[in-house]
Design a protein around this motif. Structure first.
Motif, PDB file in Angstrom:
ATOM      1  N   PHE A 173       0.851  -1.180   0.000  1.00  0.00           N
ATOM      2  CA  PHE A 173       0.000   0.000   0.000  1.00  0.00           C
ATOM      3  C   PHE A 173       0.894   1.239   0.000  1.00  0.00           C
ATOM      4  CE2 PHE A 173      -2.264  -3.474   1.871  1.00  0.00           C
ATOM      5  CZ  PHE A 173      -3.530  -3.389   1.310  1.00  0.00           C
ATOM      6  N   THR A 175       1.010   5.157   1.103  1.00  0.00           N
ATOM      7  CA  THR A 175       0.274   5.986   2.057  1.00  0.00           C
ATOM      8  C   THR A 175       0.919   7.349   2.289  1.00  0.00           C
ATOM      9  OG1 THR A 175       1.493   5.219   4.016  1.00  0.00           O
ATOM     10  CG2 THR A 175      -0.391   3.883   3.322  1.00  0.00           C
ATOM     11  N   GLY A 182      -4.164   6.160   0.862  1.00  0.00           N
ATOM     12  CA  GLY A 182      -4.001   4.753   1.233  1.00  0.00           C
ATOM     13  C   GLY A 182      -4.805   4.311   2.438  1.00  0.00           C
ATOM     14  N   GLU A 185      -7.908   1.990   1.535  1.00  0.00           N
ATOM     15  CA  GLU A 185      -7.458   0.690   1.004  1.00  0.00           C
ATOM     16  C   GLU A 185      -6.834  -0.187   2.093  1.00  0.00           C
ATOM     17  OE1 GLU A 185      -7.497   3.713  -2.257  1.00  0.00           O
ATOM     18  OE2 GLU A 185      -6.706   3.662  -0.214  1.00  0.00           O
ATOM     19  N   SER A 188      -9.456  -1.245   4.762  1.00  0.00           N
ATOM     20  CA  SER A 188     -10.341  -2.265   4.158  1.00  0.00           C
ATOM     21  C   SER A 188      -9.650  -3.624   4.097  1.00  0.00           C
ATOM     22  CB  SER A 188     -10.762  -1.842   2.744  1.00  0.00           C
ATOM     23  OG  SER A 188     -11.512  -0.673   2.777  1.00  0.00           O
ATOM     24  N   PHE A 189      -8.364  -3.617   3.729  1.00  0.00           N
ATOM     25  CA  PHE A 189      -7.587  -4.852   3.678  1.00  0.00           C
ATOM     26  C   PHE A 189      -7.552  -5.510   5.063  1.00  0.00           C
ATOM     27  CE2 PHE A 189      -3.539  -6.969   4.521  1.00  0.00           C
ATOM     28  CZ  PHE A 189      -3.490  -7.916   3.504  1.00  0.00           C
TER      29      PHE A 189
END
Length: 202
Positions: A173, A175, A182, A185, A188-189
């Motif tokens: 990711f 960020t 980031g 994302e 959520s991951f």
């Protein structure tokens, strides 16, 4: 997204960490990579992790409880901290004992400074994770500090180096703690991994 985050406990010994009943994600990186700023950005709490201009501020295994269902673990940085060799070796043992003995550790989030070419110390750390079968993801920090082209170029170089070690690219990711890049994302991951953890432990 993260609704609630609170500091739980600090330890020097993984045996004293909270019972391994919830999934946890450990954050680690070189000691000036912007770890505390990232933790605060992800949780939406600018006072959660202590930010210091002095590298090496984090010296303990710090557990934060997130939304009452998972742990975020802030680990001491490696690399530039100006501490004695004795203290450094104590940290290294504390970190390696923690990483190799926590059954509920879902992933180590390894922070990489996106402004730099691949650093030997970072590549050595992810190699160690691979050798010890510790799952990890890469989080490139400080993407706002230079052009997008420069960031993507440095990310690509690091991923190519990682691919040489592992044969494929790790999850990663990009960020920025300043502009929030980031965050959606990455959170959520993690939330998907938390769900999978509970699904598999039913």
């Amino acid at each position: 997204m993260i609704k609630k985050a609170s500091f739980l406990i600090s330890n020097t010994d993984y045996k004293k960490c909270p019972p391994p009943t919830m999934p946890e994600f450990a954050f680690i990186g070189r000691s000036n990579v912007g770890k505390s700023s990232l933790v605060n950005m992800l949780t939406g709490n600018k006072n959660l992790a202590k930010i210091s201009g002095k590298p090496g501020k984090t010296q303990l295994i710090n557990h934060f409880l997130i939304d009452d269902i998972w742990y975020l673990v802030d680990l001491p940085g490696y690399g530039f901290a100006k501490v004695s060799k004795g203290i450094k070796s104590t940290w290294e043992k504390m970190i390696s004992d923690y990483l190799t003995n926590r059954d509920n550790l879902v992933a180590v989030c390894v922070l990489i400074d996106s402004r730099l070419d691949p650093q030997k110390i970072d590549l050595e750390f992810i190699t160690w994770c691979g050798e010890n079968e510790i799952p990890f993801i890469l989080i490139f920090t400080k993407s706002d500090k230079q052009s997008k082209t420069k960031t993507l170029g440095n990310v690509r170089k690091f991923l190519d180096s990682a691919k040489e070690i592992f044969g494929d690219e790790p999850d990663y990711f990009i960020t920025s703690s300043q502009n929030g890049e980031g965050k959606v994302e990455l959170v959520s991951f993690i939330e998907n991994e938390v769900q999978e953890y509970y699904d598999s432990h039913r």
